[in-house]
Design a protein around this motif. Structure first.
Motif, PDB file in Angstrom:
ATOM      1  N   UNK A  53       0.577  -1.364  -0.242  1.00  0.00           N
ATOM      2  CA  UNK A  53       0.091  -0.231   0.061  1.00  0.00           C
ATOM      3  C   UNK A  53       1.034   1.274  -0.453  1.00  0.00           C
ATOM      4  N   UNK A  54       2.519   1.681   0.053  1.00  0.00           N
ATOM      5  CA  UNK A  54       2.874   2.750   0.624  1.00  0.00           C
ATOM      6  C   UNK A  54       4.085   2.564  -0.294  1.00  0.00           C
ATOM      7  N   UNK A  55       4.471   1.495  -0.698  1.00  0.00           N
ATOM      8  CA  UNK A  55       5.880   1.911  -2.310  1.00  0.00           C
ATOM      9  C   UNK A  55       4.992   1.087  -3.191  1.00  0.00           C
ATOM     10  N   UNK A  56       6.307   1.343  -4.593  1.00  0.00           N
ATOM     11  CA  UNK A  56       5.610   1.561  -5.967  1.00  0.00           C
ATOM     12  C   UNK A  56       6.082   0.022  -5.729  1.00  0.00           C
ATOM     13  N   UNK A  57       5.151  -0.948  -5.831  1.00  0.00           N
ATOM     14  CA  UNK A  57       5.623  -2.159  -6.128  1.00  0.00           C
ATOM     15  C   UNK A  57       4.639  -3.435  -7.245  1.00  0.00           C
ATOM     16  N   UNK A  58       5.512  -3.563  -8.365  1.00  0.00           N
ATOM     17  CA  UNK A  58       4.911  -4.212  -9.187  1.00  0.00           C
ATOM     18  C   UNK A  58       5.180  -5.786  -8.934  1.00  0.00           C
ATOM     19  N   UNK A  59       4.785  -6.519  -9.832  1.00  0.00           N
ATOM     20  CA  UNK A  59       4.767  -7.619  -9.760  1.00  0.00           C
ATOM     21  C   UNK A  59       4.686  -8.492 -10.864  1.00  0.00           C
ATOM     22  N   UNK A  60       5.760  -9.181 -11.326  1.00  0.00           N
ATOM     23  CA  UNK A  60       4.943  -9.804 -12.999  1.00  0.00           C
ATOM     24  C   UNK A  60       4.498 -11.277 -12.170  1.00  0.00           C
ATOM     25  N   UNK A  61       3.560 -12.267 -13.000  1.00  0.00           N
ATOM     26  CA  UNK A  61       2.852 -12.909 -12.370  1.00  0.00           C
ATOM     27  C   UNK A  61       2.084 -14.042 -14.005  1.00  0.00           C
ATOM     28  N   UNK A  62       2.327 -15.005 -13.765  1.00  0.00           N
ATOM     29  CA  UNK A  62       1.896 -16.056 -15.201  1.00  0.00           C
ATOM     30  C   UNK A  62       0.224 -16.387 -15.353  1.00  0.00           C
ATOM     31  N   UNK A  63       0.180 -16.347 -16.578  1.00  0.00           N
ATOM     32  CA  UNK A  63      -0.996 -16.302 -16.210  1.00  0.00           C
ATOM     33  C   UNK A  63      -2.260 -16.992 -15.832  1.00  0.00           C
ATOM     34  N   UNK A  64      -1.699 -17.456 -14.668  1.00  0.00           N
ATOM     35  CA  UNK A  64      -2.524 -18.922 -14.009  1.00  0.00           C
ATOM     36  C   UNK A  64      -2.307 -18.031 -13.173  1.00  0.00           C
TER      37      UNK A  64
END
Length: 155
Positions: A53-64
Motif C-alpha cells: 500500500x505505501x511503496x511502488x510495488x510491481x509484480x510479474x505473474x504467470x497467466x495462471x
C-alpha cells in the motif's frame, strides 16, 4: 513459458500475500546463510500494511496467476527485486531492472549483501556501480552489505 507470457503490473492489496511468499522463498534460495530478520508472519504483515500500500510495488505473474517476480521502488531507491527461484536466469530480472530504470530515469540506488555475488554481478551488468561498503551494523540482518548506484548515461 517465457517472460513474454508474464503479466507485469502494479501490485494491489490482493497481491500482498503472494508477494510476501515470493520474497520469503526467493530470500531463502538466494541467501541461505543470511538470517531473516523477521518471522514469516511479520514479513507477510509488512507486505500487507507497508510494501504494497505505501511503496511502488510491481509484480510479474504467470497467466495462471502464479507470482514470478517482484520489484519495489521507494523514491530513487530500488528496495526489492526478487524472483521465484525457478524464474532466475530467464531474463525476468533484466526486465524488472529495465522497468525500474524507465520509472526512475534520473538514477537509482540499492543495497545488496556482500555474500550475494550473483546479485552483485547482475547489478554491475546493468550499469550499477559500487558506492559504499558497510559492516552490516545499519541493517536488520547485521550482514555486511554494499550500496550500488546507477546514473543514466549523459546524452
Amino acid at each position: 513459458m517465457t517472460i513474454k507470457d508474464l503479466e507485469l503490473r502494479r501490485a494491489t492489496e490482493h497481491d500482498a500475500d503472494a508477494a510476501a511468499e515470493l520474497y520469503l522463498s526467493s530470500f531463502a534460495a538466494a541467501l541461505p546463510t543470511v538470517r531473516l530478520a523477521h518471522s514469516p508472519e511479520e514479513v507477510r504483515g509488512w507486505f500487507r500494511h507497508v510494501v504494497v500500500p505505501q511503496l511502488e510495488t510491481w509484480v510479474a505473474r504467470t497467466p495462471e496467476g502464479e507470482p514470478a517476480g517482484l520489484l519495489v521502488l521507494d523514491g530513487g531507491s530500488l528496495e526489492q527485486l526478487y524472483l521465484a527461484p525457478h524464474w532466475r536466469g530467464r531474463g525476468l530480472g533484466d526486465r524488472l531492472v529495465e522497468l525500474a530504470k524507465s520509472l526512475r530515469p534520473a538514477g537509482l540506488e540499492l543495497w545488496t549483501f556482500q555474500v550475494n555475488g550473483p546479485a552483485q554481478r547482475f547489478y554491475q551488468r546493468h550499469g550499477f556501480v559500487e558506492a559504499e561498503r558497510t559492516d552490516g551494523s545499519r541493517n536488520e540482518e547485521r550482514e555486511p552489505d554494499l550500496r550500488y548506484v546507477w546514473t543514466p548515461p549523459v546524452a
